[in-house]
Write a protein that holds these residues in place. Structure first.
Motif, short mmCIF file in Angstrom:
data_model
loop_
_atom_site.label_atom_id
_atom_site.label_comp_id
_atom_site.label_asym_id
_atom_site.label_seq_id
_atom_site.Cartn_x
_atom_site.Cartn_y
_atom_site.Cartn_z
N MET A 1 -6.86 8.26 6.37
CA MET A 1 -7.27 7.43 5.04
C MET A 1 -7.20 5.89 5.19
N ASN A 2 -6.91 5.77 6.35
CA ASN A 2 -6.84 4.09 6.87
C ASN A 2 -5.79 3.38 5.80
N ILE A 3 -4.65 4.28 5.63
CA ILE A 3 -3.60 3.49 4.51
C ILE A 3 -2.64 2.60 5.36
N ALA A 4 -2.48 1.23 4.79
CA ALA A 4 -1.67 0.17 5.37
C ALA A 4 -0.24 0.61 5.15
N ILE A 5 0.20 1.68 5.87
CA ILE A 5 1.51 2.31 5.31
C ILE A 5 2.74 1.28 5.61
N PRO A 6 2.84 0.70 6.93
CA PRO A 6 3.90 -0.30 6.93
C PRO A 6 3.81 -1.72 5.96
N ASP A 7 2.63 -1.93 5.52
CA ASP A 7 2.54 -3.14 4.55
C ASP A 7 3.08 -2.70 3.30
N TYR A 8 2.79 -1.59 3.16
CA TYR A 8 3.08 -0.93 1.77
C TYR A 8 4.76 -0.96 1.70
N PHE A 9 5.24 -0.38 2.90
CA PHE A 9 6.67 -0.14 2.97
C PHE A 9 7.33 -1.58 3.01
N GLY A 10 6.80 -2.60 3.43
CA GLY A 10 7.41 -3.84 3.36
C GLY A 10 7.78 -4.43 1.99
N LEU A 11 6.58 -3.87 1.10
CA LEU A 11 6.51 -4.40 -0.41
C LEU A 11 7.64 -3.74 -1.05
N LEU A 12 7.72 -2.19 -0.88
CA LEU A 12 8.54 -1.31 -1.37
C LEU A 12 10.23 -1.93 -0.92
N ASN A 13 10.25 -2.30 0.18
CA ASN A 13 11.56 -2.64 0.48
C ASN A 13 11.80 -4.14 0.00
N LEU A 14 10.93 -4.92 -0.27
CA LEU A 14 11.19 -6.21 -0.85
C LEU A 14 11.31 -5.90 -2.53
N TYR A 15 10.69 -4.91 -2.91
CA TYR A 15 11.10 -4.60 -4.44
C TYR A 15 12.56 -4.19 -4.40
N ALA A 16 13.16 -3.30 -3.46
CA ALA A 16 14.34 -2.72 -3.59
C ALA A 16 15.44 -3.91 -3.65
N VAL A 17 15.05 -5.08 -2.91
CA VAL A 17 16.11 -6.04 -2.66
C VAL A 17 15.87 -7.26 -3.83
N THR A 18 14.63 -7.54 -4.26
CA THR A 18 14.48 -8.35 -5.26
C THR A 18 14.11 -8.05 -6.81
N GLY A 19 13.71 -6.51 -6.83
CA GLY A 19 13.13 -6.09 -8.28
C GLY A 19 11.91 -6.68 -8.54
N GLN A 20 11.25 -7.46 -7.67
CA GLN A 20 9.98 -8.00 -8.22
C GLN A 20 8.64 -7.41 -7.25
N LYS A 21 7.62 -7.14 -8.09
CA LYS A 21 6.30 -6.67 -7.34
C LYS A 21 5.61 -7.71 -7.03
N THR A 22 4.70 -7.54 -5.86
CA THR A 22 3.96 -8.66 -5.52
C THR A 22 2.60 -8.07 -5.40
N GLY A 23 1.96 -7.95 -6.33
CA GLY A 23 0.54 -7.46 -6.54
C GLY A 23 -0.66 -7.91 -5.93
N MET A 24 -0.47 -9.47 -5.79
CA MET A 24 -1.33 -10.27 -4.88
C MET A 24 -1.30 -9.68 -3.45
N TYR A 25 -0.23 -9.39 -2.84
CA TYR A 25 -0.34 -8.72 -1.45
C TYR A 25 -0.92 -7.43 -1.49
N TYR A 26 -0.45 -6.69 -2.45
CA TYR A 26 -1.09 -5.30 -2.79
C TYR A 26 -2.59 -5.16 -2.54
N ASN A 27 -2.99 -6.20 -3.44
CA ASN A 27 -4.56 -6.32 -3.42
C ASN A 27 -5.21 -6.53 -2.20
#
Ligand code: SF4
Ligand code: SF4
Length: 371
Positions: free
Chosen positions: A304-330
């Motif tokens: 499915m060509n899912i950007a797995i490590p990029d999404y995990f980077g965002l999830l790790n960031l969320y765990a530390v900062t509590g902030q979502k970065t929708g711009m990157y996900y888009n």
């Protein structure tokens, strides 16, 4: 000989979304600086940069420097080997892509408990022994991302290998998954030299979270030339006696400049620096949620060509900062599958060297970003 090796898994890109768009001109400049500063070890592999890293090595290195002036390591993609005939086929293709007649170091790539049986069945170890006899590989070994018990079993069965390539960094030293410390001890017991990969854990130890960074800054306050967190991580592994080379996947000239500066006249860690590392490790263990190293092996097999490590980077960031970065996900999901499009085939988990429960985390990510 200097211990720092140039890993070509994260080369500079012309387009951040296209792993094949290697910036060859910048890579040539990096190669020149690396060699000018007295370093000679380069490491590539068949799948890096979607099968273009070996070609980049040919253009930046093999075509421009006498063969005897550098050491080159390459790896057999054992996950793609389906019969004994595949070994010579891949190997000859790799020699041609790199533009060389032999490799100084040749490895079976990512041997672990799951792949070991097939590697034996298709004669993988026999093949590397043969190319060594023929002079096409000067040293033979394997890279490894599994537990110490499995490593012990393989090294007992194959005393002929010259070295092993292990994931070692201070965060994984006592880890239950990567088992850096235990694997290092096993290699030592078998008298094998070690090449270290992931010394900064895919960049995790280069960009410390605020609490750890405060400890770091306080420790080095007043130093004339302040070191970087990456330098601490690389010096940690280079200080281990049995380590022959430490690979760093350098992505631009400034990283190369930094790494070569402190590895030129390498100073082992002091006791106080070891104490600092213990404190930083304690902070990191509290904050890192998913131990992904961004190796991208999973993205190669995902239907499915899912950007797995990029999404995990965002999830790790969320765990530390509590902030979502929708711009990157888009941005990531524009050219890749969304997390919710995972069909649970499990192929990614079969290849992940960190044994991450990828499907579970993708579900969590989808709930957070798409829910
Ligand atoms: S389980 Fe999901 S993420 Fe993993 S390879 Fe299959 S589709 Fe891709
Ligand atoms: S999830 Fe596993 S295979 Fe994928 S990039 Fe991270 S560490 Fe590598």
């Amino acid at each position: 000989m200097k211990k720092l090796g140039f890993g070509t898994m994260r080369l500079p890109l012309l387009d951040a979304n296209d792993p094949k768009s290697i910036d060859i001109e910048q890579f040539k400049k990096m190669t020149d600086m690396f060699i000018e500063r007295g370093f000679i070890y380069f490491d590539t592999a068949y799948p890096y940069h979607e099968e273009t890293s070996e070609i980049a090595v040919r253009e930046a290195l093999a075509k421009r420097y006498p063969r005897e002036s550098f050491l080159l390591a390459d790896k057999m993609p054992i996950s793609r080997v389906k019969s004994a005939d595949d070994y010579p086929r891949f190997f000859n293709e790799q020699l041609a892509k790199c533009g060389v007649e032999y490799f100084d170091y040749y490895l079976l790539h990512n041997v672990g408990r799951d792949r070991y049986a097939d590697t034996e069945k298709f004669g993988g170890f026999e093949f590397i022994r043969k190319i060594k006899e023929e002079g096409k590989a000067k040293n033979i070994g394997f890279s490894f991302h599994d537990d110490a018990e499995t490593l012990d079993m393989i090294l007992t069965a194959h005393p002929e290998v010259d070295f092993v390539q292990l994931q070692i960094n201070y965060l994984d030293w006592d880890g239950a998954v990567a088992q850096s410390g235990k694997c290092y001890e096993v290699a030592l017991k078998h008298g094998k030299k070690v090449t270290v990969m992931e010394p900064v854990k895919g960049g995790t130890l280069a960009k410390l979270p605020e609490e750890a960074m405060n400890l770091f800054n306080e420790f080095y306050m007043g130093e004339e030339v302040k070191p970087t967190p990456a330098s601490l991580a690389i010096r940690y592994v280079a200080s281990l006696d049995n380590v022959r080379f430490v690979l760093s996947g350098m992505s631009d000239l400034s990283q190369l400049e930094d790494n070569t500066s402190y590895m030129q006249d390498f100073e082992p860690l002091t006791d106080d620096e070891r104490e600092l590392i213990n404190k930083i490790t304690a902070v990191l263990k509290k904050t890192i949620k998913i131990p992904c190293t961004n190796c991208r092996y999973c993205t190669e097999v995902c239907p499915m060509n899912i950007a797995i490590p990029d999404y995990f980077g965002l999830l790790n960031l969320y765990a530390v900062t509590g902030q979502k970065t929708g711009m990157y996900y888009n941005r990531y999901s524009m050219n890749h599958g969304k997390a919710s499009e995972c069909i649970h085939c499990g192929q990614c988990e079969g290849i992940c060297p960190q044994h991450i429960a990828i499907r579970d985390y993708l579900e969590e990510f989808a709930e957070l970003y798409e829910g």
